[in-house]
Design a protein around this motif. Structure first.
Motif, PDB file in Angstrom:
ATOM      1  N   TYR A   1      33.473  -8.627 -10.082  1.00  0.00           N
ATOM      2  CA  TYR A   1      34.806  -8.233 -10.548  1.00  0.00           C
ATOM      3  C   TYR A   1      35.854  -8.501  -9.462  1.00  0.00           C
ATOM      4  O   TYR A   1      36.914  -9.067  -9.732  1.00  0.00           O
ATOM      5  CB  TYR A   1      34.819  -6.750 -10.940  1.00  0.00           C
ATOM      6  N   GLN A   2      35.554  -8.096  -8.233  1.00  0.00           N
ATOM      7  CA  GLN A   2      36.514  -8.276  -7.143  1.00  0.00           C
ATOM      8  C   GLN A   2      36.757  -9.759  -6.852  1.00  0.00           C
ATOM      9  O   GLN A   2      37.888 -10.163  -6.579  1.00  0.00           O
ATOM     10  CB  GLN A   2      36.046  -7.540  -5.887  1.00  0.00           C
TER      11      GLN A   2
ATOM     12  N   GLU B   1      40.627   1.438  -9.521  1.00  0.00           N
ATOM     13  CA  GLU B   1      39.949   1.300  -8.232  1.00  0.00           C
ATOM     14  C   GLU B   1      38.742   2.231  -8.130  1.00  0.00           C
ATOM     15  O   GLU B   1      37.681   1.838  -7.636  1.00  0.00           O
ATOM     16  CB  GLU B   1      40.922   1.588  -7.090  1.00  0.00           C
TER      17      GLU B   1
ATOM     18  N   ARG C   1      28.048  -6.052  -9.885  1.00  0.00           N
ATOM     19  CA  ARG C   1      29.161  -6.068 -10.839  1.00  0.00           C
ATOM     20  C   ARG C   1      30.493  -5.898 -10.102  1.00  0.00           C
ATOM     21  O   ARG C   1      31.468  -6.574 -10.399  1.00  0.00           O
ATOM     22  CB  ARG C   1      28.989  -4.949 -11.867  1.00  0.00           C
ATOM     23  N   LYS C   2      30.496  -4.999  -9.147  1.00  0.00           N
ATOM     24  CA  LYS C   2      31.701  -4.753  -8.349  1.00  0.00           C
ATOM     25  C   LYS C   2      32.122  -6.033  -7.621  1.00  0.00           C
ATOM     26  O   LYS C   2      33.290  -6.416  -7.630  1.00  0.00           O
ATOM     27  CB  LYS C   2      31.419  -3.629  -7.352  1.00  0.00           C
ATOM     28  N   LYS C   3      31.146  -6.692  -7.000  1.00  0.00           N
ATOM     29  CA  LYS C   3      31.439  -7.914  -6.238  1.00  0.00           C
ATOM     30  C   LYS C   3      31.981  -9.004  -7.163  1.00  0.00           C
ATOM     31  O   LYS C   3      32.954  -9.675  -6.833  1.00  0.00           O
ATOM     32  CB  LYS C   3      30.180  -8.385  -5.524  1.00  0.00           C
TER      33      LYS C   3
ATOM     34  N   ALA D   1      32.183  -4.854 -16.688  1.00  0.00           N
ATOM     35  CA  ALA D   1      33.172  -4.235 -15.785  1.00  0.00           C
ATOM     36  C   ALA D   1      34.454  -3.919 -16.549  1.00  0.00           C
ATOM     37  O   ALA D   1      35.009  -2.812 -16.430  1.00  0.00           O
ATOM     38  CB  ALA D   1      33.464  -5.167 -14.611  1.00  0.00           C
TER      39      ALA D   1
ATOM     40  N   VAL E   1      35.968   0.822 -10.302  1.00  0.00           N
ATOM     41  CA  VAL E   1      35.346  -0.341  -9.658  1.00  0.00           C
ATOM     42  C   VAL E   1      34.428   0.131  -8.527  1.00  0.00           C
ATOM     43  O   VAL E   1      33.316  -0.381  -8.363  1.00  0.00           O
ATOM     44  CB  VAL E   1      36.413  -1.332  -9.145  1.00  0.00           C
ATOM     45  N   CYS E   2      34.846   1.131  -7.768  1.00  0.00           N
ATOM     46  CA  CYS E   2      34.024   1.638  -6.658  1.00  0.00           C
ATOM     47  C   CYS E   2      32.691   2.207  -7.150  1.00  0.00           C
ATOM     48  O   CYS E   2      31.699   2.173  -6.432  1.00  0.00           O
ATOM     49  CB  CYS E   2      34.772   2.713  -5.877  1.00  0.00           C
ATOM     50  N   ARG E   3      32.673   2.742  -8.362  1.00  0.00           N
ATOM     51  CA  ARG E   3      31.446   3.342  -8.898  1.00  0.00           C
ATOM     52  C   ARG E   3      30.533   2.329  -9.595  1.00  0.00           C
ATOM     53  O   ARG E   3      29.442   2.678 -10.016  1.00  0.00           O
ATOM     54  CB  ARG E   3      31.802   4.454  -9.889  1.00  0.00           C
ATOM     55  N   MET E   4      30.987   1.094  -9.711  1.00  0.00           N
ATOM     56  CA  MET E   4      30.187   0.071 -10.393  1.00  0.00           C
ATOM     57  C   MET E   4      28.985  -0.311  -9.539  1.00  0.00           C
ATOM     58  O   MET E   4      29.028  -0.183  -8.309  1.00  0.00           O
ATOM     59  CB  MET E   4      31.036  -1.181 -10.650  1.00  0.00           C
TER      60      MET E   4
END
Length: 181
Positions: free
Chosen positions: A134-135, A120, A130-132, A165, A123-126
């Motif tokens: 991946y989520q 987590e 990329r974060k979006k 990611a 992912v928060c630091r991506m």
């Protein structure tokens, strides 16, 4: 803050430090309070910032805006504090949850939860996109085609971002695994 005062600070002038402290302490504390929503935490961090300013006074560039410098330090200090607090709270929550589980599997549960927290945090630091991606893929179960369509991206871009990611996550989890071996 004028250049001469900052130069004097660099050279260890206590009066210059006092002038800077008097000018900026309350402003920095107020700024931190706005981020942290805690008077006592803001006061403590503001004190730490000025102690570190004195310790690292030789690295201050008098040619650059001191105002920008001190507020950048304050912002970064607040963000680091919040990150640390988030990890600490997650750890406490996980420890509380762990006490409800059987003792035999407690190490495995703790390890799994630590990895989950680590994922987590990674992912928060991506980067935002990329974060979006991946989520959407992992949390929402969207296919690469769906993600590409919803975000108006090519399927190849989505695949590349997911690959990056997963590489980041693998790298962080591998580092943790090596640490505990």
């Amino acid at each position: 803050m004028d250049i001469e005062t900052v130069k004097a600070l660099q050279q260890g002038d206590h009066k210059a430090f006092e002038d800077i402290f008097i000018t900026y302490f309350d402003k920095v504390k107020y700024f931190l309070k706005g981020i942290l929503r805690s008077e006592s935490d803001a006061e403590e961090l503001a004190q730490d910032i000025f102690v570190n300013l004195w310790i690292n006074r030789k690295t201050v560039d008098p040619q650059k805006s001191f105002n920008t410098y001190i507020y950048t330090i304050a912002r970064n200090t607040a963000l680091n504090y919040l990150k640390h607090k988030l990890v600490e709270e997650a750890f406490i929550d996980n420890c509380n949850d762990l006490s409800l589980k059987e003792a035999d599997s407690s190490d495995e549960i703790l390890f799994a939860k630590e990895i989950n927290i680590l994922v987590e945090m990674t992912v928060c630091r991506m980067p935002v996109q990329r974060k979006k991606i991946y989520q959407m893929s992992r949390n929402n179960g969207c296919s690469n085609d769906d993600i590409a369509q919803k975000l108006s991206l090519s399927k190849k871009t989505v695949e590349n971002q997911l690959s990056l990611a997963l590489q980041e996550i693998r790298r962080v989890v591998s580092a943790m695994h090596l640490f505990f071996i």
